[in-house]
Motif scaffolding. Structure first.
Motif, short mmCIF file in Angstrom:
data_model
loop_
_atom_site.label_atom_id
_atom_site.label_comp_id
_atom_site.label_asym_id
_atom_site.label_seq_id
_atom_site.Cartn_x
_atom_site.Cartn_y
_atom_site.Cartn_z
N ALA A 101 -111.15 -27.94 -43.47
CA ALA A 101 -111.12 -27.64 -42.04
C ALA A 101 -112.30 -26.83 -41.84
O ALA A 101 -112.72 -27.06 -40.53
CB ALA A 101 -109.84 -26.99 -41.88
N ARG A 102 -112.57 -25.73 -42.62
CA ARG A 102 -113.71 -25.05 -42.10
C ARG A 102 -115.00 -25.76 -42.29
O ARG A 102 -116.02 -25.57 -41.41
CB ARG A 102 -113.97 -23.93 -43.30
CG ARG A 102 -112.62 -22.66 -43.12
CD ARG A 102 -112.85 -21.59 -44.07
NE ARG A 102 -112.85 -21.71 -45.39
CZ ARG A 102 -111.70 -21.75 -45.98
NH1 ARG A 102 -110.71 -21.52 -45.52
NH2 ARG A 102 -112.02 -22.06 -47.49
N THR A 103 -115.15 -26.75 -43.16
CA THR A 103 -116.42 -27.47 -43.06
C THR A 103 -116.31 -28.36 -41.80
O THR A 103 -117.49 -28.44 -41.25
CB THR A 103 -116.54 -28.42 -44.10
OG1 THR A 103 -116.44 -27.59 -45.32
CG2 THR A 103 -117.59 -29.43 -44.22
N VAL A 104 -115.55 -28.96 -41.29
CA VAL A 104 -115.42 -29.70 -39.98
C VAL A 104 -115.82 -28.77 -39.08
O VAL A 104 -116.44 -29.24 -37.84
CB VAL A 104 -114.07 -30.57 -40.05
CG1 VAL A 104 -114.12 -31.23 -38.68
CG2 VAL A 104 -113.74 -31.23 -41.23
N MET A 105 -115.14 -27.62 -38.84
CA MET A 105 -115.35 -26.75 -37.78
C MET A 105 -116.86 -26.31 -37.51
O MET A 105 -117.35 -26.40 -36.57
CB MET A 105 -114.53 -25.40 -38.01
CG MET A 105 -113.13 -25.58 -37.65
SD MET A 105 -112.29 -24.25 -38.13
CE MET A 105 -112.60 -23.15 -36.84
N ASP A 106 -117.67 -26.29 -38.83
CA ASP A 106 -119.05 -26.10 -38.74
C ASP A 106 -119.74 -27.02 -38.21
O ASP A 106 -120.71 -27.10 -37.48
CB ASP A 106 -119.29 -25.57 -40.12
CG ASP A 106 -120.84 -25.59 -40.32
OD1 ASP A 106 -121.43 -24.53 -39.76
OD2 ASP A 106 -121.72 -26.28 -40.91
#
Length: 246
Positions: A101-106
């Motif tokens: 999720a954090r990767t996609v947000m980035d």
């Protein structure tokens, strides 16, 4: 509702409660607990105000801390990057799938920046009434919309993940549920995770190609048409690939 908005609402509510408390119990104001004017009705009102203030703040705190329910997003709607960012933010605390999720947000932020830079470069390079402008802009615009749909699909895939269920499946051999069934459940989780990772890779390549095109368009010395057309073709191909993961 955005977490930032909820924080401001809770802060304002707390300030209002503090003002009410000051007005009701300060000397020179209402001063409900004034010993000189003490009476059963005044004391009862004072106690009631205290109870209301405490209960009100507790209920507001519970509302603030409550995890919002994240529903499925419509993949046929052009969601803003802020909407996607906020929805994905609900998954970042997960032990197993939080990093995804954090990767996609980035990527959301970087995709937004890359698309904006490339569109600006196209506008500076070509006259808006020219066929070249239409050709380049339409490809980049479609790539942006497709990437948006891809992120919506990824967000919906995140809904599939249940951290507690996955944690239970890690020790599936130690329970009474048939192992073959649980192994299929694990395989389903891993298949979904693999598709998310593949979609992330395509998005990352999209960012690279958009930035490459942006730089080529922005060169003081004109890049060759063949070079720019090749990069444009690669973006078109990536746009097609993205659709495999939605």
């Amino acid at each position: 509702m955005k977490a930032k908005n909820k924080k401001w609402i809770l802060l304002i509510f707390g300030i209002v409660e503090a003002i009410v408390a000051v007005v009701c119990f300060s000397r020179g104001l209402i001063n409900l607990f004034d010993a000189e004017r003490a009476s059963l009705p005044r004391i009862s009102v004072g106690i009631g105000v205290i109870v209301i203030l405490i209960v009100g703040y507790v209920l507001m705190s519970i509302w603030y801390l409550r995890e919002p329910k994240v529903g499925m997003m419509d993949e046929n709607v052009d969601h803003t990057y802020d909407e996607l960012y906020n929805v994905l933010g609900e998954y970042t605390k997960g032990k197993y799938f939080g990093p995804i999720a954090r990767t996609v947000m980035d990527q959301i932020q970087r995709l937004n920046n890359s698309c904006s830079r490339t569109k600006d470069a196209i506008a500076k390079k070509f006259d808006k009434s020219s066929m070249s402008y239409e050709k380049y802009y339409s490809v980049v615009d479609l790539a942006e919309k497709t990437a948006n749909q891809n992120i919506v699909a990824m967000t919906n895939r995140m809904k599939f993940f249940d951290e507690n269920e996955y944690a239970r499946l890690e020790n599936y051999r130690n329970d009474n549920i048939p192992d073959d069934i649980q192994e299929k459940q694990i395989a389903l989780y891993k298949e979904n995770q693999a598709k998310l990772e593949q979609a992330i890779a395509v998005n990352e390549n999209m960012i690279l190609k958009l930035d490459t095109l942006s730089m080529e368009l922005s060169k003081i010395t004109d890049a060759s048409d063949n070079t720019m057309n090749l990069t444009l073709d690669e973006i078109e191909e990536l746009t097609k690939q993205v659709k495999y993961y939605t």
